[in-house]
Design a protein around this motif. Structure first.
Motif, PDB file in Angstrom:
ATOM      1  N   HIS A   1       0.836  -1.205   0.000  1.00  0.00           N
ATOM      2  CA  HIS A   1       0.000   0.000   0.000  1.00  0.00           C
ATOM      3  C   HIS A   1       0.872   1.256   0.000  1.00  0.00           C
ATOM      4  CE1 HIS A   1      -3.516   2.408   0.661  1.00  0.00           C
ATOM      5  NE2 HIS A   1      -3.026   2.908   1.780  1.00  0.00           N
ATOM      6  N   GLY A   2       1.933   1.266   0.837  1.00  0.00           N
ATOM      7  CA  GLY A   2       2.810   2.418   0.903  1.00  0.00           C
ATOM      8  C   GLY A   2       3.599   2.623  -0.366  1.00  0.00           C
ATOM      9  N   ALA A   3       3.914   1.518  -1.072  1.00  0.00           N
ATOM     10  CA  ALA A   3       4.704   1.644  -2.288  1.00  0.00           C
ATOM     11  C   ALA A   3       3.908   2.279  -3.408  1.00  0.00           C
ATOM     12  CB  ALA A   3       5.224   0.277  -2.717  1.00  0.00           C
ATOM     13  N   ASP A   4       2.581   2.080  -3.375  1.00  0.00           N
ATOM     14  CA  ASP A   4       1.744   2.618  -4.450  1.00  0.00           C
ATOM     15  C   ASP A   4       1.336   4.058  -4.205  1.00  0.00           C
ATOM     16  OD1 ASP A   4      -0.009  -0.538  -4.941  1.00  0.00           O
ATOM     17  OD2 ASP A   4       1.880   0.217  -5.787  1.00  0.00           O
ATOM     18  N   ARG A   5       1.408   4.532  -2.982  1.00  0.00           N
ATOM     19  CA  ARG A   5       0.943   5.862  -2.653  1.00  0.00           C
ATOM     20  C   ARG A   5       2.118   6.703  -2.164  1.00  0.00           C
ATOM     21  NH1 ARG A   5      -1.922   5.570   1.728  1.00  0.00           N
ATOM     22  NH2 ARG A   5      -3.463   7.191   1.361  1.00  0.00           N
ATOM     23  N   SER A   6       2.017   8.014  -2.328  1.00  0.00           N
ATOM     24  CA  SER A   6       3.105   8.889  -1.913  1.00  0.00           C
ATOM     25  C   SER A   6       2.546  10.165  -1.310  1.00  0.00           C
ATOM     26  CB  SER A   6       4.005   9.218  -3.107  1.00  0.00           C
ATOM     27  OG  SER A   6       3.276   9.943  -4.081  1.00  0.00           O
ATOM     28  N   VAL A   7       3.427  10.882  -0.639  1.00  0.00           N
ATOM     29  CA  VAL A   7       3.104  12.196  -0.098  1.00  0.00           C
ATOM     30  C   VAL A   7       3.799  13.223  -0.987  1.00  0.00           C
ATOM     31  CG1 VAL A   7       3.373  13.763   1.844  1.00  0.00           C
ATOM     32  CG2 VAL A   7       2.868  11.346   2.253  1.00  0.00           C
TER      33      VAL A   7
ATOM     34  N   LEU B   1       5.192  14.266   9.026  1.00  0.00           N
ATOM     35  CA  LEU B   1       4.480  13.056   8.603  1.00  0.00           C
ATOM     36  C   LEU B   1       4.205  12.136   9.786  1.00  0.00           C
ATOM     37  CD1 LEU B   1       6.340  12.278   5.250  1.00  0.00           C
ATOM     38  CD2 LEU B   1       4.196  13.504   5.607  1.00  0.00           C
ATOM     39  N   ALA B   2       5.175  12.042  10.708  1.00  0.00           N
ATOM     40  CA  ALA B   2       4.966  11.200  11.877  1.00  0.00           C
ATOM     41  C   ALA B   2       3.832  11.733  12.748  1.00  0.00           C
ATOM     42  CB  ALA B   2       6.260  11.116  12.694  1.00  0.00           C
TER      43      ALA B   2
ATOM     44  N   VAL C   1      -0.267   8.026   6.200  1.00  0.00           N
ATOM     45  CA  VAL C   1       0.957   8.297   5.439  1.00  0.00           C
ATOM     46  C   VAL C   1       2.095   7.389   5.875  1.00  0.00           C
ATOM     47  CG1 VAL C   1       0.369  10.699   4.942  1.00  0.00           C
ATOM     48  CG2 VAL C   1       1.566  10.134   7.067  1.00  0.00           C
ATOM     49  N   ALA C   2       1.778   6.371   6.669  1.00  0.00           N
ATOM     50  CA  ALA C   2       2.808   5.452   7.141  1.00  0.00           C
ATOM     51  C   ALA C   2       3.382   4.669   5.960  1.00  0.00           C
ATOM     52  CB  ALA C   2       2.215   4.497   8.174  1.00  0.00           C
ATOM     53  N   GLY C   3       4.665   4.706   5.785  1.00  0.00           N
ATOM     54  CA  GLY C   3       5.316   3.963   4.717  1.00  0.00           C
ATOM     55  C   GLY C   3       5.198   4.584   3.342  1.00  0.00           C
ATOM     56  N   ALA C   4       4.497   5.701   3.237  1.00  0.00           N
ATOM     57  CA  ALA C   4       4.330   6.333   1.929  1.00  0.00           C
ATOM     58  C   ALA C   4       5.630   7.015   1.502  1.00  0.00           C
ATOM     59  CB  ALA C   4       3.193   7.350   1.967  1.00  0.00           C
ATOM     60  N   ALA C   5       5.931   6.935   0.221  1.00  0.00           N
ATOM     61  CA  ALA C   5       7.119   7.597  -0.308  1.00  0.00           C
ATOM     62  C   ALA C   5       6.892   9.100  -0.371  1.00  0.00           C
ATOM     63  CB  ALA C   5       7.453   7.059  -1.696  1.00  0.00           C
TER      64      ALA C   5
END
Length: 471
Positions: free
Chosen positions: A42-48, A216-217, A236-240
């Motif tokens: 999930h985090g790999a597909d989404r980003s901030v 972000l944290a 946003v946990a793990g988001a690029a």
């Protein structure tokens, strides 16, 4: 004695029950694996998406932020973070950014940072319009009260209208995002400016964050209300982290709105035009014209004070006049004083709560004044040296002189000789023609060195330098 052995027959219902247990165990195992893997996928597909809003709020910044927010929402990104540091700016541009933040379908976060940044005037409205607000230590947020071009309070119908409109607008933003309305109104009515720690205590900001990672944290897991009024948890946990910068054209146009850059461009441009008039060469004239046009583009986004601009022009003009008038340096001193005063008052105080409160940096004013004084010192010394040299010549010079120019006097072509034109010789400009005036004679171009070989009235007869062998 013989015992009969009978086979054990498993009932169909028992077999079905066993298969069901195995299927449940398999599903449970797959679910456990998914719970472990899903966050990473999930985090790999989404980003901030991080957008940088620094400097004057102008139409370039509005376009950049609007496109960035819309693009992040279209791509389904986890959130948008705007790193903000602004003194304020255009009312229309500010409203455009606020609308983009309020209409966003994904979480929006404003981080007033890094340390030392501010969200002033229009920046206050923009900050309050975000879903979440974080501020770096040693930052501040606040707006300017409406004042006129001379720095005084706006009175009468105009002042009331400006004040009421600003109060209503910032009240609506504060109510929408659940921010303290009384504080928001005070930033307009009383020009309140609040440091980061106090802003967190008042509920203006959601927390302190010294870096983007801390933002972000802190934001992860917070609950916000989206455009449709639905509760949404920020994930946003793990988001690029993806930074979207302005394109080169936007960078250039936004750079021109810097108050110091605009001032330097205008000053250099004016000097370039003056130098072109004194010593035509095309290069300084073109460069000066371009510099002034770029400065005017920047002035369009700044609260320009016409009086300050005229003082700058007057100061430069006095410096130029001193080259042709014997003032014993008084015009130069007056020019430097006018230049410094004009630069100090080049930008007016904000005329509404959203406008930028900007000035030309004092070190820059001092530097430009010193450079101008040094330039004048060099030019004046050169002019005086040339005048002394001319005074020692045996031939009196002056406009319309009837004294013959001696043969052999060197000169330089000022306008091409075809075969007539002008040359500079013996300290002044003369009408001239070439000695070879035949139809097939090649013209002498501008800048060509020549030698005087004769004179007819006020017209010199010249030939190219080196055309005759030395005696």
């Amino acid at each position: 004695m013989t015992r009969e052995v009978h086979p054990i027959v498993v009932a169909p219902r028992a077999r079905s029950r066993a298969r069901s247990v195995r299927a449940r165990l398999a599903l449970a195992l797959l679910g456990l694996v998914w719970l472990l893997v899903a966050p990473a996928v999930h985090g790999a597909d989404r980003s901030v998406v991080v957008l940088h809003a620094t400097g004057i709020v102008d139409n370039v910044m509005a376009s950049y932020l609007g496109d960035g927010i819309a693009g992040a929402a279209r791509d389904g990104d986890a959130a948008v973070v705007i790193e903000l540091d602004t003194p304020g700016g255009s009312l229309d541009s500010m409203r455009s950014i606020v609308t983009a933040l309020e209409e966003s379908t994904i979480p929006t976060i404003v981080w007033v940072g890094p340390s030392g940044a501010r969200a002033a005037s229009a920046g206050t409205f923009i900050t309050l319009a975000a879903n979440l607000v974080y501020m770096a230590p040693s930052t501040e947020i606040g707006a300017a009260s409406p004042v006129d071009s001379s720095g005084g309070d706006i009175t009468g119908t105009e002042g009331t209208k400006v004040m009421n409109d600003a109060v209503a607008y910032i009240t609506g933003i504060a109510q929408l995002r659940g921010r303290p309305v009384d504080w928001a109104v005070s930033t307009v009515q009383q020009a309140i400016s609040t440091p980061a720690v106090q802003a967190v205590d008042l509920g203006v900001a959601d927390g302190l964050a010294a870096s983007l990672d801390e933002v972000l944290a802190e934001a992860n897991g917070k609950t916000i209300t989206d455009k449709a009024g639905q509760q949404l948890t920020v994930d946003v946990a793990g988001a690029a982290v993806s930074e979207a910068s302005m394109n080169p054209v936007q960078d250039l146009l936004h750079l021109l709105a810097d108050p110091n850059i605009a001032f330097v461009l205008f000053t250099i441009g004016f000097y370039g035009l003056i130098f072109e008039v004194i010593h035509p060469n095309f290069a300084t004239g073109i460069a000066g014209s371009i510099s002034i046009v770029l400065a005017l583009i920047g002035f369009g986004s700044l609260p320009l004070n016409a009086g300050g601009l005229l003082l700058v022009v007057l100061g430069i003009g006095l410096l130029v006049v001193d080259l042709n008038v014997t003032s014993h340096g008084l015009l130069t001193v007056g020019g430097i004083v006018a230049f410094v005063l004009g630069a100090s008052a080049l930008y007016a105080s904000p005329g509404n709560p959203e406008a930028a409160d900007v000035t030309v940096a004092l070190p820059l004013i001092a530097t430009m004044a010193i450079i101008s004084a040094a330039f004048m010192l060099v030019v004046v010394r050169t002019v005086l040296r040339n005048r002394r040299a001319m005074a020692l010549r045996p031939v009196p010079y002056g406009a319309g002189s009837n004294t013959p120019v001696p043969a052999g006097t060197p000169g330089e072509v000022r306008s091409p000789l075809r075969p007539t034109g002008t040359v500079f010789a013996a300290g002044e400009e003369w009408s001239a023609r070439t000695a070879d005036a035949s139809a097939g004679a090649p013209p002498l171009p501008r800048g060509a060195p020549v030698v005087v070989i004769g004179q007819q009235g006020l017209t010199l007869i010249v030939e190219p330098a080196g055309a005759r062998p030395a005696a």
